[in-house]
Write an enzyme that holds these catalytic residues in place. Structure first.
Site, PDB file in Angstrom:
ATOM      1  N   CYS A 102       0.854  -1.181   0.000  1.00 32.08           N
ATOM      2  CA  CYS A 102       0.000   0.000   0.000  1.00 32.08           C
ATOM      3  C   CYS A 102       0.897   1.240   0.000  1.00 32.08           C
ATOM      4  CB  CYS A 102      -0.856  -0.037   1.258  1.00 32.08           C
ATOM      5  SG  CYS A 102      -1.819   1.458   1.521  1.00 32.08           S
ATOM      6  N   CYS A 113      -1.232   3.795  -6.445  1.00 32.42           N
ATOM      7  CA  CYS A 113      -2.060   3.152  -5.416  1.00 32.42           C
ATOM      8  C   CYS A 113      -2.243   1.722  -5.893  1.00 32.42           C
ATOM      9  CB  CYS A 113      -3.411   3.857  -5.309  1.00 32.42           C
ATOM     10  SG  CYS A 113      -4.654   2.911  -4.375  1.00 32.42           S
TER      11      CYS A 113
HETATM   12  N1  DGL Z   1      -4.085   0.556  -1.895  1.00 33.79           N
HETATM   13  C1  DGL Z   1      -3.706   1.682  -1.162  1.00 33.79           C
HETATM   14  C2  DGL Z   1      -2.501   2.415  -1.752  1.00 33.79           C
HETATM   15  O1  DGL Z   1      -1.684   1.813  -2.427  1.00 33.79           O
HETATM   16  C3  DGL Z   1      -4.679   2.657  -0.594  1.00 33.79           C
HETATM   17  C4  DGL Z   1      -6.107   2.661  -0.877  1.00 33.79           C
HETATM   18  C5  DGL Z   1      -6.870   3.393   0.203  1.00 33.79           C
HETATM   19  O2  DGL Z   1      -7.028   4.630   0.130  1.00 33.79           O
HETATM   20  O3  DGL Z   1      -7.280   2.709   1.127  1.00 33.79           O
HETATM   21  O4  DGL Z   1      -2.333   3.584  -1.528  1.00 33.79           O
END
Ligand code: DGL
Length: 249
Positions: free
Chosen positions: A73, A181
């Site tokens: 993430c 993301c």
């Molecule tokens: N998948 C996450 C990232 O790479 C975040 C998504 C969210 O805002 O929860 O930033």
């Protein structure tokens, strides 16, 4: 230790884009992927909230015999990886940050960075933009707004509407897009429908390669020849776990 698992976490199914690459690069490892859908979206939370949430997940992964932790993430990495490394000094953390360097290395002239509100405002992204924006290179920066959340919910029409709203103004101005993301690579095909001739860059493969490198360096590589097991857990619902196994194939 060598037969312990690789722990992975994200605010939901976005981590699958990284798990997918890890599986290819490290097929004999066992994985525990923790999807924290109940706390999605991370991108709208504060640093303090994110540190508290991610610390609990790290405790859980350590209790469940993880030898290394991949923060799948960008939001959690840019907000917390330093503090997590300080708090858990015996754990190896691999993070993921927007692949701005890939656009630089590819000599892309006009790039759009799309990431969560938290990530685009983070110090880490400011540093990356500073270090990897070449002369004659433009990097536009946009928040994906609630795109990660819509991807969690899986409503294709809403996803298409939001993607069109964000991307169409850039249609004729960019040659690459950095998906900052981990949820966004899951809708790559929809992005290509809106902007067909675009290079899509994301850091998943680099994260998998770095994980392998760290396992080798720390003598933690699983030496089994059997295909590893993948366990997925979700803080919100069992149905989401089922969906993730289906996406993973
Ligand atoms: N998948 C996450 C990232 O790479 C975040 C998504 C969210 O805002 O929860 O930033």
């Amino acid at each position: 230790m060598k037969n312990e698992r690789i722990g992975i976490f994200d605010s939901g199914l976005g981590g699958l884009s990284i798990l997918n690459e890890l599986k290819k690069v490290l097929p004999n490892e066992d994985y525990l992927f923790y999807e924290d859908s109940i706390n999605n979206p991370y991108g709208e939370k504060t640093e303090e909230e994110l540190f508290e949430i991610t610390s609990k997940i790290v405790d859980y992964l350590i209790e469940n015999k993880c030898k290394i932790i991949v923060i799948a993430c960008n939001t959690a990495t840019t907000s917390c990886i330093k503090k997590l490394r300080e708090k858990y000094q015996n754990m190896i953390f691999i993070g993921t940050v927007p692949a701005i360097k890939m656009a630089y290395d590819a000599n892309s002239k006009n790039t759009l960075l799309l990431a969560t509100s938290y990530t685009i405002k983070s110090e880490r992204v400011k540093e990356l933009l500073n270090d990897y924006t070449g002369i004659n290179q433009n990097i536009y920066v946009e928040s994906g707004k609630n795109l990660a959340n819509l991807i969690e919910e899986g409503d294709i029409n809403k996803i298409k509407t939001l993607l069109s709203e964000i991307l169409l103004p850039y249609k004729d101005n960019i040659d690459s897009i950095v998906l900052g993301c981990t949820h966004y690579p899951l809708v790559k095909d929809l992005i290509k429908e809106i902007i067909p001739n675009i290079e899509i860059l994301d850091g998943s493969f680099g994260v998998a390669k770095e994980t392998k490198h760290q396992l080798i360096e720390n003598d933690l590589l699983n030496e089994s020849n059997e295909e590893g097991k993948i366990i997925i857990e979700n803080s919100k619902s069992q149905d989401l776990v089922k969906r993730s196994y289906e996406i993973l194939g």
